[in-house]
Design an enzyme around this catalytic site. Structure first.
Site, short mmCIF file in Angstrom:
data_model
loop_
_atom_site.label_atom_id
_atom_site.label_comp_id
_atom_site.label_asym_id
_atom_site.label_seq_id
_atom_site.Cartn_x
_atom_site.Cartn_y
_atom_site.Cartn_z
N GLY A 151 0.81 -1.21 0.00
CA GLY A 151 0.00 0.00 0.00
C GLY A 151 0.84 1.26 0.00
CE1 TYR A 152 5.18 5.65 2.92
CE2 TYR A 152 6.97 4.20 2.27
CZ TYR A 152 6.54 5.44 2.69
OH TYR A 152 7.43 6.46 2.88
CB ALA A 153 5.52 0.26 -2.47
CB SER A 155 0.93 5.88 -1.62
OG SER A 155 2.04 5.80 -0.74
#
Length: 243
Positions: A151-153, A155
């Protein structure tokens, strides 16, 4: 005497944002330190800058709120006369395997990391003075593809796409748009929730065999904000050679 350059730094109250704000102040810029909620830390950053002879003010804004971000730019223009550099370091990081990631957490993270980059970028594109610089933040996790970071990557992959396209959209303005992609860096965002063994293992991965320091990343920000006028539309992977 040349007019003082002015920088807005989101996420400027802690970690990489704080070091970047203080470094740009040492470079001679007036700085607006933007925080999401921790006004005490933002004020401490301002005090550290002014104690060193610099000029700085603190401002509070949710980076995904277009009215709040516009108000920050309004204040920078009112206090210091304009905006030359925007460093967008504010971010959220929620870690979990894709199959287990809470979708409300995903939405919240993407609101800050993707919508926030759009909102800050819109104001920067409209209001940064010619000859300025816009600096976004990605992550070296994109290349490392570490489980739990989907999820972070995702974004931050969006941030890299936005960065390149905005650089091209600002043709003719002499404004550079770049992203910095730190590797493991000793900030609370990175250290929180990790045991000593995990931290030691990650510190040993780069050929330089240590974690990055926020000051290492601030050096790159200073370079992109100042002398690096021929670097544009790029992502600089500041990670000690990890990937």
């Amino acid at each position: 005497m040349a007019e003082q350059r002015v920088a807005i730094v989101t996420g400027g109250s802690r970690g990489i944002g704080r070091d970047s704000a203080e470094r740009l102040a040492r470079d001679g810029m007036a700085v607006v330190v933007v925080c999401a909620g921790n006004e005490a830390e933002a004020n401490a950053a301002v005090e550290a800058i002014t104690a060193g002879g610099g000029r700085a003010i603190a401002a509070r804004a949710d980076v995904a709120d277009e009215q709040a971000v516009a108000a920050v730019f309004d204040r920078a223009e009112a206090e210091f006369g304009g905006v030359d550099v925007v460093v967008h370091a504010a971010a959220r990081m929620v870690l979990a395997p894709l199959a287990e990631l809470d979708l409300d957490e995903l939405d919240s993270m993407h609101r800050t990391n993707i919508r926030g980059t759009f909102v800050v970028g819109q104001q920067a594109a409209r209001r940064v003075r010619d000859g300025g610089a816009i600096i976004n933040f990605s992550t070296s996790v994109l290349a490392l593809a570490i489980p739990g970071y989907s999820g972070y990557a995702a974004s931050k992959g969006a941030v890299e796409a936005i960065t390149l396209i905005l650089a091209r959209e600002l043709r003719g303005r002499d404004i550079t748009v770049n992203a910095v992609a730190p590797g493991p860096t000793a900030t609370s965002l990175f250290l929180d929730g990790k045991d000593e063994e995990t931290i030691a293992r990650m510190a040993a991965q780069p050929p330089l065999e240590r974690l990055g320091n926020p000051s290492d990343i601030a050096e790159v920000v200073s370079f992109l904000a100042g002398p690096a006028r021929w670097i544009n539309g790029q992502t600089i992977r500041a990670n000690g050679g990890i990937a």
